[in-house]
Structures are given as structure tokens and as C-alpha cells.
Design a protein around this motif. Structure first.
Motif, PDB file in Angstrom:
ATOM      1  N   PHE A  31      -8.172  -2.449  -4.938  1.00 12.89           N
ATOM      2  CA  PHE A  31      -8.493  -3.558  -5.052  1.00 12.89           C
ATOM      3  C   PHE A  31      -7.677  -4.533  -6.141  1.00 12.89           C
ATOM      4  O   PHE A  31      -7.627  -5.368  -6.054  1.00 12.89           O
ATOM      5  CB  PHE A  31      -9.629  -4.728  -4.276  1.00 12.89           C
ATOM      6  N   ASN A  32      -8.326  -4.243  -6.901  1.00 12.25           N
ATOM      7  CA  ASN A  32      -7.720  -4.087  -8.613  1.00 12.25           C
ATOM      8  C   ASN A  32      -6.362  -4.018  -9.454  1.00 12.25           C
ATOM      9  O   ASN A  32      -5.872  -5.057  -9.341  1.00 12.25           O
ATOM     10  CB  ASN A  32      -9.249  -3.688  -9.333  1.00 12.25           C
ATOM     11  N   GLU A  33      -5.155  -3.209  -7.699  1.00 13.21           N
ATOM     12  CA  GLU A  33      -4.384  -3.370  -8.647  1.00 13.21           C
ATOM     13  C   GLU A  33      -3.188  -4.133  -8.561  1.00 13.21           C
ATOM     14  O   GLU A  33      -3.427  -5.363  -7.431  1.00 13.21           O
ATOM     15  CB  GLU A  33      -4.094  -2.082  -7.099  1.00 13.21           C
ATOM     16  N   LYS A  34      -2.861  -4.177  -9.856  1.00 11.32           N
ATOM     17  CA  LYS A  34      -1.522  -5.547  -9.431  1.00 11.32           C
ATOM     18  C   LYS A  34      -0.555  -5.335  -8.581  1.00 11.32           C
ATOM     19  O   LYS A  34      -0.242  -3.943  -8.556  1.00 11.32           O
ATOM     20  CB  LYS A  34      -1.217  -5.382 -10.624  1.00 11.32           C
ATOM     21  N   LEU A  35      -0.308  -6.200  -7.858  1.00 11.96           N
ATOM     22  CA  LEU A  35       1.367  -5.755  -6.538  1.00 11.96           C
ATOM     23  C   LEU A  35       2.464  -5.595  -7.603  1.00 11.96           C
ATOM     24  O   LEU A  35       2.578  -5.820  -8.769  1.00 11.96           O
ATOM     25  CB  LEU A  35       1.415  -7.207  -5.559  1.00 11.96           C
ATOM     26  N   THR A  61      -3.512  -9.192  -7.106  1.00  8.57           N
ATOM     27  CA  THR A  61      -3.425  -8.281  -7.059  1.00  8.57           C
ATOM     28  C   THR A  61      -3.787  -7.869  -5.503  1.00  8.57           C
ATOM     29  O   THR A  61      -3.938  -8.498  -4.302  1.00  8.57           O
ATOM     30  CB  THR A  61      -4.865  -8.384  -7.731  1.00  8.57           C
ATOM     31  N   PHE A  62      -3.627  -6.620  -4.892  1.00  9.64           N
ATOM     32  CA  PHE A  62      -3.973  -6.246  -3.892  1.00  9.64           C
ATOM     33  C   PHE A  62      -4.902  -6.758  -3.353  1.00  9.64           C
ATOM     34  O   PHE A  62      -4.903  -7.117  -1.901  1.00  9.64           O
ATOM     35  CB  PHE A  62      -4.564  -4.306  -3.582  1.00  9.64           C
ATOM     36  N   GLY A  63      -6.258  -7.002  -4.018  1.00 10.69           N
ATOM     37  CA  GLY A  63      -7.360  -7.548  -3.235  1.00 10.69           C
ATOM     38  C   GLY A  63      -7.266  -9.239  -3.019  1.00 10.69           C
ATOM     39  O   GLY A  63      -7.880  -9.700  -1.817  1.00 10.69           O
ATOM     40  N   GLU A  64      -6.544  -9.519  -3.979  1.00  8.72           N
ATOM     41  CA  GLU A  64      -5.749 -11.354  -3.261  1.00  8.72           C
ATOM     42  C   GLU A  64      -5.231 -11.073  -2.395  1.00  8.72           C
ATOM     43  O   GLU A  64      -5.267 -12.016  -1.211  1.00  8.72           O
ATOM     44  CB  GLU A  64      -4.713 -11.646  -4.637  1.00  8.72           C
ATOM     45  N   LEU A  65      -4.005 -10.482  -1.842  1.00  6.72           N
ATOM     46  CA  LEU A  65      -3.812 -10.099  -0.592  1.00  6.72           C
ATOM     47  C   LEU A  65      -4.604  -9.530   0.016  1.00  6.72           C
ATOM     48  O   LEU A  65      -4.154 -10.254   1.610  1.00  6.72           O
ATOM     49  CB  LEU A  65      -2.244  -9.059  -0.803  1.00  6.72           C
ATOM     50  N   ALA A  66      -5.538  -8.788   0.213  1.00  2.00           N
ATOM     51  CA  ALA A  66      -6.324  -8.682   1.436  1.00  2.00           C
ATOM     52  C   ALA A  66      -6.561 -10.321   1.249  1.00  2.00           C
ATOM     53  O   ALA A  66      -6.852 -10.487   2.547  1.00  2.00           O
ATOM     54  CB  ALA A  66      -7.377  -7.426   0.340  1.00  2.00           C
ATOM     55  N   ASN A  67      -7.472 -10.976   0.765  1.00  2.00           N
ATOM     56  CA  ASN A  67      -7.778 -11.742   0.760  1.00  2.00           C
ATOM     57  C   ASN A  67      -6.922 -13.337   1.512  1.00  2.00           C
ATOM     58  O   ASN A  67      -7.127 -13.445   2.346  1.00  2.00           O
ATOM     59  CB  ASN A  67      -8.599 -12.171  -0.301  1.00  2.00           C
ATOM     60  N   PHE A  68      -5.881 -12.643   1.665  1.00  2.00           N
ATOM     61  CA  PHE A  68      -4.845 -14.115   2.191  1.00  2.00           C
ATOM     62  C   PHE A  68      -4.574 -13.342   3.635  1.00  2.00           C
ATOM     63  O   PHE A  68      -5.267 -13.960   4.469  1.00  2.00           O
ATOM     64  CB  PHE A  68      -3.186 -13.280   1.214  1.00  2.00           C
TER      65      PHE A  68
END
Length: 155
Positions: free
Chosen positions: A110-114, A123-130
Motif C-alpha cells: 500500500f505504500n508503493e508509488k504508482l 500510491t497503491f494505498g490511495e488507489l485502494a482507498n479510491f
């Protein structure tokens, strides 16, 4: 951060499935006036987009049939459906299975940058939140459609 994401995802997804499974089958493929799609489409769309965001479907994930992009991707509509369209029971089972796979994603991911930011998510975490936000939006559409269809049928 990942624990909060998993908890939010599980809360949203379990409520989504509960609402969808309680719907009367007679309203699933009704497209009420003023809406672009049906409840059936919204359910498949949520599944397909979550698979895209969380697993890179269709290039990196084979957990869903490839034709789901033609049926449920953004910009598609039931009026254009051809061939096999999954039943709501199939979609519900796939939503449950997808939830299990999402919970198996390593926390550090989740910390990985897109490679390329997507809709402002970096980040992947932000995308998951989206993905959670997206699912909630479609749940609201499903609930609104249900009310409109039931009101029209009550007349």
C-alpha cells in the motif's frame, strides 16, 4: 494504514453484498428513466473496477473473465451487451472471493508509488482507498435506482 484500508474495504463490501443480495430479482435489469445503467451493471462494474485497481485486471489478473471489460467497464451499458452476461449470483460470489484476495495483499504494497498517478492517487494505498470510495458511490446509485423502480411499480 493497511489495517484501516482492509477494515474499510470489508465494511463497504459486506454492506454492498448485503444490499445487493436482498434486492428483488425483478428490478435488477430495469433501467429507470434518468439513469444510464441497471443495478446488474452497477454490481458488475464495481467488481470489475475493483479488480482493475487492486490487481491490474485484465493484464495482470485472470480471476475474472476477460469479457467483463466489454460488459462492465466505464462507458459500457446493458443495451450493448452481447454474449454471456454473468448472473447476479455469479457476481455476488465473485465479489466475496475478491474480498478474500484483497485481504491477502501484503501490507507493504500500500505504500508503493504508482507508475502513473491515477485520478490524483499516487500510491497503491490511495488507489485502494479510491476503490472503496468508488464502491460507495455505486451503492448509492443502486439504492436510488431501487427506490425509483419501486415507486414507479407502485403506481
Amino acid at each position: 494504514m493497511s489495517e484501516l484500508l482492509f477494515k474499510s474495504f470489508e465494511l463497504t463490501r459486506s454492506y454492498f453484498i448485503k444490499i445487493v443480495e436482498a434486492l428483488d430479482e425483478a428490478i435488477l435489469d430495469v433501467q429507470p428513466h434518468g439513469f444510464n445503467n441497471t443495478i446488474h451493471w452497477h454490481v458488475g462494474h464495481v467488481l470489475t473496477v475493483a479488480e482493475q485497481f487492486m490487481f491490474g485486471f485484465p493484464k495482470k489478473s485472470t480471476s475474472l473473465p476477460a469479457n467483463y471489460m466489454e460488459i462492465f467497464a466505464t462507458g459500457t451499458k446493458p443495451a450493448d451487451w452481447q454474449g454471456d452476461v454473468p448472473s447476479m449470483q455469479e457476481l455476488s460470489a465473485q465479489l466475496k472471493e475478491q474480498t478474500k484476495r484483497i485481504k491477502e495483499i501484503p501490507a507493504e504494497s500500500f505504500n508503493e508509488k504508482l507508475k502513473t498517478p491515477f485520478l490524483g492517487q499516487e500510491t497503491f494505498g490511495e488507489l485502494a482507498n479510491f476503490a472503496i470510495f468508488h464502491e460507495s458511490l455505486h451503492l448509492g446509485q443502486i439504492q436510488a435506482m431501487k427506490r425509483v423502480i419501486e415507486a414507479a411499480n407502485a403506481k
